[in-house]
Write a protein that holds these residues in place. Structure first.
Motif, PDB file in Angstrom:
ATOM      1  N   SER A 865     -12.491 -20.726  -9.127  1.00 32.25           N
ATOM      2  CA  SER A 865     -12.577 -20.773  -7.662  1.00 32.25           C
ATOM      3  C   SER A 865     -11.272 -21.392  -7.169  1.00 32.25           C
ATOM      4  O   SER A 865     -10.408 -21.753  -7.971  1.00 32.25           O
ATOM      5  CB  SER A 865     -13.801 -21.569  -7.191  1.00 32.25           C
ATOM      6  OG  SER A 865     -13.782 -22.879  -7.716  1.00 32.25           O
ATOM      7  N   SER A 866     -11.141 -21.517  -5.865  1.00 29.33           N
ATOM      8  CA  SER A 866      -9.838 -21.900  -5.318  1.00 29.33           C
ATOM      9  C   SER A 866      -9.959 -23.025  -4.305  1.00 29.33           C
ATOM     10  O   SER A 866     -10.966 -23.166  -3.605  1.00 29.33           O
ATOM     11  CB  SER A 866      -9.169 -20.689  -4.654  1.00 29.33           C
ATOM     12  OG  SER A 866      -8.994 -19.629  -5.572  1.00 29.33           O
ATOM     13  N   ASP A 867      -8.881 -23.792  -4.208  1.00 33.51           N
ATOM     14  CA  ASP A 867      -8.753 -24.913  -3.282  1.00 33.51           C
ATOM     15  C   ASP A 867      -8.173 -24.367  -1.977  1.00 33.51           C
ATOM     16  O   ASP A 867      -6.957 -24.301  -1.800  1.00 33.51           O
ATOM     17  CB  ASP A 867      -7.806 -25.938  -3.909  1.00 33.51           C
ATOM     18  CG  ASP A 867      -8.010 -27.337  -3.374  1.00 33.51           C
ATOM     19  OD1 ASP A 867      -8.847 -27.503  -2.484  1.00 33.51           O
ATOM     20  OD2 ASP A 867      -7.321 -28.259  -3.850  1.00 33.51           O
ATOM     21  N   ASP A 868      -9.046 -23.943  -1.043  1.00 36.71           N
ATOM     22  CA  ASP A 868      -8.544 -23.311   0.173  1.00 36.71           C
ATOM     23  C   ASP A 868      -9.315 -23.788   1.391  1.00 36.71           C
ATOM     24  O   ASP A 868     -10.462 -24.211   1.299  1.00 36.71           O
ATOM     25  CB  ASP A 868      -8.619 -21.783   0.061  1.00 36.71           C
ATOM     26  CG  ASP A 868     -10.029 -21.273  -0.182  1.00 36.71           C
ATOM     27  OD1 ASP A 868     -10.813 -21.204   0.781  1.00 36.71           O
ATOM     28  OD2 ASP A 868     -10.370 -20.932  -1.333  1.00 36.71           O
ATOM     29  N   SER A 940     -21.276 -24.331 -10.635  1.00 39.87           N
ATOM     30  CA  SER A 940     -20.646 -24.210  -9.321  1.00 39.87           C
ATOM     31  C   SER A 940     -20.744 -25.564  -8.625  1.00 39.87           C
ATOM     32  O   SER A 940     -21.553 -26.420  -9.017  1.00 39.87           O
ATOM     33  CB  SER A 940     -21.309 -23.109  -8.476  1.00 39.87           C
ATOM     34  OG  SER A 940     -22.678 -23.362  -8.281  1.00 39.87           O
ATOM     35  N   PHE A 941     -19.929 -25.729  -7.583  1.00 39.95           N
ATOM     36  CA  PHE A 941     -19.859 -27.048  -6.944  1.00 39.95           C
ATOM     37  C   PHE A 941     -19.347 -26.902  -5.527  1.00 39.95           C
ATOM     38  O   PHE A 941     -18.868 -25.844  -5.109  1.00 39.95           O
ATOM     39  CB  PHE A 941     -18.955 -27.981  -7.746  1.00 39.95           C
ATOM     40  CG  PHE A 941     -17.650 -27.364  -8.174  1.00 39.95           C
ATOM     41  CD1 PHE A 941     -16.586 -27.253  -7.290  1.00 39.95           C
ATOM     42  CD2 PHE A 941     -17.503 -26.874  -9.464  1.00 39.95           C
ATOM     43  CE1 PHE A 941     -15.395 -26.675  -7.673  1.00 39.95           C
ATOM     44  CE2 PHE A 941     -16.305 -26.283  -9.858  1.00 39.95           C
ATOM     45  CZ  PHE A 941     -15.245 -26.192  -8.964  1.00 39.95           C
ATOM     46  N   ASP A 942     -19.433 -28.004  -4.789  1.00 35.68           N
ATOM     47  CA  ASP A 942     -18.955 -28.048  -3.408  1.00 35.68           C
ATOM     48  C   ASP A 942     -17.435 -27.872  -3.393  1.00 35.68           C
ATOM     49  O   ASP A 942     -16.720 -28.503  -4.172  1.00 35.68           O
ATOM     50  CB  ASP A 942     -19.334 -29.386  -2.782  1.00 35.68           C
ATOM     51  CG  ASP A 942     -18.961 -29.463  -1.312  1.00 35.68           C
ATOM     52  OD1 ASP A 942     -17.755 -29.627  -1.031  1.00 35.68           O
ATOM     53  OD2 ASP A 942     -19.847 -29.367  -0.457  1.00 35.68           O
ATOM     54  N   GLU A 943     -16.948 -26.993  -2.517  1.00 33.20           N
ATOM     55  CA  GLU A 943     -15.518 -26.708  -2.454  1.00 33.20           C
ATOM     56  C   GLU A 943     -14.960 -26.943  -1.045  1.00 33.20           C
ATOM     57  O   GLU A 943     -13.957 -26.346  -0.666  1.00 33.20           O
ATOM     58  CB  GLU A 943     -15.257 -25.258  -2.878  1.00 33.20           C
ATOM     59  CG  GLU A 943     -15.706 -24.952  -4.289  1.00 33.20           C
ATOM     60  CD  GLU A 943     -15.588 -23.479  -4.632  1.00 33.20           C
ATOM     61  OE1 GLU A 943     -14.760 -22.785  -3.996  1.00 33.20           O
ATOM     62  OE2 GLU A 943     -16.315 -23.006  -5.514  1.00 33.20           O
ATOM     63  N   GLY A 989     -13.651 -32.497   1.052  1.00 35.00           N
ATOM     64  CA  GLY A 989     -14.888 -33.031   1.591  1.00 35.00           C
ATOM     65  C   GLY A 989     -15.463 -34.109   0.697  1.00 35.00           C
ATOM     66  O   GLY A 989     -15.098 -34.231  -0.482  1.00 35.00           O
ATOM     67  N   PRO A 990     -16.384 -34.913   1.213  1.00 33.78           N
ATOM     68  CA  PRO A 990     -16.915 -36.054   0.444  1.00 33.78           C
ATOM     69  C   PRO A 990     -17.645 -35.642  -0.819  1.00 33.78           C
ATOM     70  O   PRO A 990     -17.767 -36.440  -1.749  1.00 33.78           O
ATOM     71  CB  PRO A 990     -17.851 -36.741   1.445  1.00 33.78           C
ATOM     72  CG  PRO A 990     -18.210 -35.675   2.431  1.00 33.78           C
ATOM     73  CD  PRO A 990     -16.992 -34.818   2.546  1.00 33.78           C
ATOM     74  N   PRO A 995     -22.037 -30.827  -7.685  1.00 31.99           N
ATOM     75  CA  PRO A 995     -23.102 -29.833  -7.467  1.00 31.99           C
ATOM     76  C   PRO A 995     -23.862 -30.142  -6.191  1.00 31.99           C
ATOM     77  O   PRO A 995     -24.099 -31.303  -5.856  1.00 31.99           O
ATOM     78  CB  PRO A 995     -24.004 -30.002  -8.698  1.00 31.99           C
ATOM     79  CG  PRO A 995     -23.169 -30.720  -9.704  1.00 31.99           C
ATOM     80  CD  PRO A 995     -22.227 -31.581  -8.938  1.00 31.99           C
ATOM     81  N   ALA A 996     -24.228 -29.087  -5.455  1.00 26.12           N
ATOM     82  CA  ALA A 996     -24.938 -29.270  -4.195  1.00 26.12           C
ATOM     83  C   ALA A 996     -26.435 -29.013  -4.332  1.00 26.12           C
ATOM     84  O   ALA A 996     -27.210 -29.418  -3.466  1.00 26.12           O
ATOM     85  CB  ALA A 996     -24.357 -28.342  -3.127  1.00 26.12           C
TER      86      ALA A 996
END
Length: 1015
Positions: A865-868, A940-943, A989-990, A995-996
């Motif tokens: 995934s990407s830091d965008d 997967s995780f919060d991005e 983000g915090p 994981p969400a």
């Protein structure tokens, strides 16, 4: 009489000419020699429990023979000629493959008759990059017996596509780097893809499956409508003996271990019942097979009301601290599904067969929602999803050299009862709470009498001619023509009344929700949306007509070639049938070569080159089709404030129905839909965007493969293939100074967007090594597995969960973006560097009955995934003349694919116990556990990435911004000249990297059981 019947059948089939994917059958071909010379006149006899009667062929003057149109299964092939030894070869035939058996006969005085087993498995003999899974292997392994799970055993596959709508535990399957919507799924030769997102519908009963073949490369010209792969599933067909089964599969939420974020689990067993029965009506002439499956689930689900805000109170009137989770409402949820299959297999003569199959699924769901809801009024009381497919297939041996196949199939799928049954302005108006990210008061969509229909119809005619020559070998020449049609008939109303209200926040008091509708002369916090459909749909009409010619050429004992080409012509009409969406054609060459180094099947080298043309994707083409799609027009509410005092007592707050009435009283008294100005520029389908029909082409991929395979003694084989692919014809939207302007019926002007398919901005490339092996270490121990090393790079994702196929926006407002930071090339979300599945199966000696133990070890490299985030580039561009430049564009703060989830390992275990009860009847018990060691990797995780768009600097004297924004806000930056700095221009983000929800972890340890009888 036989000729008369052939003419009659051909006459019936000719009006239905077409889809080249008929029921996948197998072919046996080869050459019989003596002392190195071709031997004519040899009788080749084929027998199998899966074949009605026997089939025979006579070798040609060059010694060549062919026996086509054989159902997959176990076969004995006998070669006989007076004065020569009799040889019987035993082998297993798989669907959609040609097995070659070359035999050297000796005089009968020299050698007696012999029986041998084929030495080279079809997995290495085929030029196709493919894997076949017999259902008895799937039964042993600890995997679900579904098309989805079995496909994922094959190399070159992964489930890294978008989540499947309505099923959070499954994601779309990607085959050899293609987008998940662009593969072909067949059951008994009939297409079972879902029209919009392209995944396979579950039109099968697991106990009725016979085998599944997955083609990931080197696919011959007879298959079309994909740029990914082809999955063939064959169901059972009865036989001369009565066979049947009854199975109960048991699962329970309490048998699933918890992740750190798992909610409460209900302790309730959910059974699934399956039954099959097959046998003869007339031995060797007419067989029947029937199967059924019944599943029902009852569970308790919860609303997601979000976090408490100022003014929220519990049921006792006590204030709830701001930021704490609100107590959700619980509600019963249930599903009930019944699947039925019926199949008839008949032989009109010994050389002509008819197969008719029908699969029907009745699927009901109580209290359905696919949205994040706050209340029970947002639930759909009952939704139905009827799904069925009918397929009729004919195949016949017209002469010893000419063979004919034809098939008709019709798939019907509907959404019935989805959405609100209230059309009035009060009960039919949905309300969204922007602060909590939720909705309430009314269900999404509108329940209509006709529902939504998604149908597929195809029919086929394919002829095969076998040409044997003494000097240039044998040729199996196939020619086919196809007509494939899919229809999506829907008027996609977004809610019952065509209106929505968006509020900045709500007040929650116990189980009551009060909308806060801030108004005033400059009010912008409350928004009224009108979502009408201006052009009703008659149903989209997408047709592909195709023809192909293919020559499978056996030159000698070393060289085989497959040379072919396919022509596809795509025609598509708009939903109103008023204009063409597409009118294009393409030719796809398919060539492959197969070299047997020693001429004995021990070491084989394969290579291929081909083009694959996908079907026109409705999700992309519909972007400029006005029919059946809702417009969107918005106004700010500027009437009296409603429930604006969060500290008011509950009894003085205005309930939702009265608040809706008040807001629409003001709206219609102040111009209604004629009110101006609009809050934002309206969106009118077919006005702002149009299709460039002359340049609307279906996606295409070029593929190169090279591979090698070898037998390992007489006990196994191994094969490895390098697959290289490059895609073309991406769906792209262009909006620049040359595309012009458009005006809608309300006088609003737009910067016109033109949608076409080309390669100007986008790229997508796949390189992989796909391997498979199987080896029987000893009589009781068998090892097998698949492994894929791959790289998927480019700058286009091309799909999502909600819409399926997407139109790319890299051509939109080019002055406001740069490729290097807006659509850079790198690792795509489907990239998975390593993927392995290795299994072992051992038969344990038992004094009573039998016990098989199987272990499946899984390894999946982390996903990309990407830091965008989004930025506003308007301050740094001099507007060259656009009406509405983009308010935000995407910015990649790292390289594409710079983030990666955990590498996932998992060990699964299955025990398969069976015991004979009495003559012909067997009891079995199959306990399974997946993720035996309960590993808890993050998939997967919060991005969340925040920029100045999300966290602007506060005005002078304003209070500090709320978390997670810093008090000073974030500084905007010029992306054309400046490299952004973390904590100055952007922050994570915090919960970034965390994981969400429970589905962000790998599936925890899970137990399940099956038991039943078979005879």
């Amino acid at each position: 009489m036989r000729r008369l019947f052939s003419v009659f059948v051909i006459g019936l089939l000719l009006p239905c000419i077409a889809f080249a994917q008929s029921i996948p059958t197998a072919t046996i071909t080869g050459k019989v020699t003596t002392e190195g010379s071709g031997l004519p006149g040899v009788t080749v006899t084929v027998r199998s429990p899966n074949l009605q009667g026997t089939r025979t062929a006579i070798t040609s003057s060059a010694g060549d023979y062919i026996v086509p149109l054989l159902p997959p299964g176990e076969y004995a092939v006998t070669f006989e000629l007076e004065g020569m030894q009799k040889v019987t070869r035993q082998l297993t035939l798989t669907a959609a493959r040609t097995d070659r058996i070359d035999i050297a006969l000796r005089p009968a005085a020299v050698a007696e008759s012999i029986t041998v087993t084929a030495s080279a498995p079809s997995a290495i003999e085929s030029t196709q990059v493919s894997t076949n899974f017999k259902q008895d292997l799937v039964e042993q392994l600890p995997v679900p017996r579904t098309l989805h799970a079995v496909t994922l055993l094959a190399p070159g596959t992964n489930d890294n596509g978008p989540k499947i709508a309505g099923d959070p535990l499954r994601s779309g399957i990607m085959i050899s780097g293609a987008m998940s919507y662009d593969s072909l799924y067949l059951v008994n030769g009939a297409v079972v893809n879902e029209n919009l997102r392209g995944q396979a519908h579950t039109l099968f009963i697991e106990d009725a499956i016979q085998e599944t073949t997955v083609l990931t490369g080197g696919v011959p010209a007879e298959f079309g409508h994909f740029t990914g792969g082809v999955v063939n599933m064959i169901t059972k067909s009865g036989g001369n003996d009565f066979r049947g089964s009854f199975r109960t599969s048991l699962s329970n939420e309490k048998w699933i271990a918890k992740t750190p974020l798992t909610a409460d689990q209900e302790d309730k067993i959910s059974p699934v019942y399956e039954a099959t029965l097959g046998g003869p009506f007339l031995r060797d002439r007419l067989w029947f097979f029937g199967a059924g499956r019944s599943a029902k689930t009852d569970d308790i689900r919860q609303t997601v009301p979000g976090l408490a805000r100022q003014g929220d109170q519990d049921a006792n009137g006590n204030p709830i601290p701001v930021g704490t989770p609100l107590t959700p409402l619980t509600y019963p949820h249930a599903t009930k599904q019944t699947r039925l299959e019926g199949k008839l297999t008949g032989s009109v003569t010994s050389k002509q067969a008819l197969v008719a199959s029908f699969l029907n699924v009745q699927d009901k769901e109580t209290n359905q929602t696919a949205q994040v809801i706050m209340d029970l009024d947002s639930l759909v009381p009952e939704r139905e999803l009827p799904n069925s497919i009918l397929a009729v297939n004919y195949n016949g041996v017209m002469t010893n050299r000419f063979f004919l196949e034809g098939q008709y199939s019709k798939k019907k799928f509907k959404f019935v009862g989805s959405g609100s049954s209230f059309y009035d302005i009060i009960k039919g108006t949905l309300i969204t709470d922007r602060a909590r990210g939720t909705r309430f008061w009314s269900p999404t969509f509108r329940k209509t009498p006709e529902g939504e229909r998604r149908d597929i119809r195809d029919y086929t005619l394919k002829g095969t001619y076998f040409l044997s020559t003494p000097n240039i070998g044998a040729h199996e020449i196939k020619a086919g023509y196809e007509d494939f049609n899919e229809v999506r008939a829907v008027n996609n109303y977004q809610n019952g009344s065509d209106y929505r209200i968006s509020v900045a926040s709500t007040i929650v008091r116990g189980n009551q929700i009060f909308p806060r509708m801030a108004g005033g002369s400059t009010g912008t916090l409350t928004r009224i949306s009108w979502l009408p459909i201006f052009v009703l749909s008659k149903g989209s009409d997408y047709t592909t007509k195709s023809a192909y010619l293919q020559d499978q050429w056996a030159l000698n004992s070393h060289w085989n070639f497959n040379v072919g080409a396919r022509w596809d012509k795509n025609d598509a009409l708009s939903g109103a049938h008023t204009f063409k969406i597409a009118d294009d054609s393409a030719i796809s060459p398919r060539v492959s070569a197969h070299y047997d180094i020693f001429g004995n099947g021990r070491i084989i080298v394969n290579g291929s080159y081909g083009h694959y043309v996908g079907r026109l994707a409705e999700g992309a083409a519909n972007d400029a089709d006005p029919a059946g799609r809702n417009a969107s027009l918005q106004w700010n509410y500027q009437g009296p404030n409603i429930n604006n005092d969060v500290n008011a007592p509950t009894n003085s707050l205005i309930p939702t129905d009265k608040a809706i009435q008040m807001i629409f009283d003001w709206f219609f008294a102040n111009g209604g839909t004629n009110r101006r100005p609009f809050r934002t520029t309206p969106s009118i389908p077919g006005v702002e965007s149009i299709l460039d029909v002359d340049n609307m082409r279906s996606p295409m991929v070029r593929e190169w493969t090279i591979g090698a395979g070898t037998t390992i003694g007489t006990r196994g084989y191994a094969r490895a293939d390098f697959v290289k692919r490059s895609w073309e014809n991406f769906y792209t939207s262009y909006r620049d100074l040359g595309t012009g302007k458009a005006t809608d019926q309300f006088g609003t002007q737009y910067d016109l967007s033109i949608i076409r398919s080309d390669n100007g901005e986008y790229s997508r490339d796949y390189n992989a090594v796909q391997t498979q092996f199987n080896y029987r270490v000893m009589q009781r121990l068998n090892l097998g597995g698949t492994y894929t090393w791959s790289r998927l790079t480019g700058n286009v994702t091309g799909e999502d969960t909600g819409s399926g196929p997407l139109v790319g926006g890299a051509g939109e407002y080019p002055e406001y973006r740069m490729e290097s930071w807006n659509f850079p090339t790198g690792y795509l979300t489907g990239d998975e560097r390593h993927r392995a599945k290795v299994w072992a199966s051992y038969d344990v000696p038992m004094p009573v009955g039998g016990l098989n133990v199987s272990v499946l070890q899984n390894y999946d490299a982390g996903l990309r995934s990407s830091d965008d985030g989004v930025i506003d580039t308007r301050p740094y561009v001099t507007n060259p003349g656009y009406l509405t430049p983009p308010a935000t564009v995407t910015y990649y703060f790292g390289s594409r694919g710079n983030l990666k989830s955990d590498n996932i390992t998992r060990t699964d275990l299955a025990l398969n116990f069976k015991m004979k009860l009495f003559s012909g009847v067997e009891f079995y018990l199959q306990p399974e556990v997946t993720n035996l060691f309960n590993e808890q990797g993050v998939v997967s995780f919060d991005e969340e990435v925040l920029t100045a768009v999300d966290c602007p600097a506060p005005a002078a004297g304003a209070p500090n911004l709320q978390a997670p924004c810093p008090a000073r806000g974030l500084a905007p930056f010029n992306p054309f000249t400046t490299k952004p700095v973390q904590d100055v221009n952007y922050i994570h983000g915090p919960n970034f990297g965390k994981p969400a929800g429970e589905n962000d972890y790998q599936t925890p340890r899970t137990f399940r059981f099956s038991l039943g009888i078979r005879f």
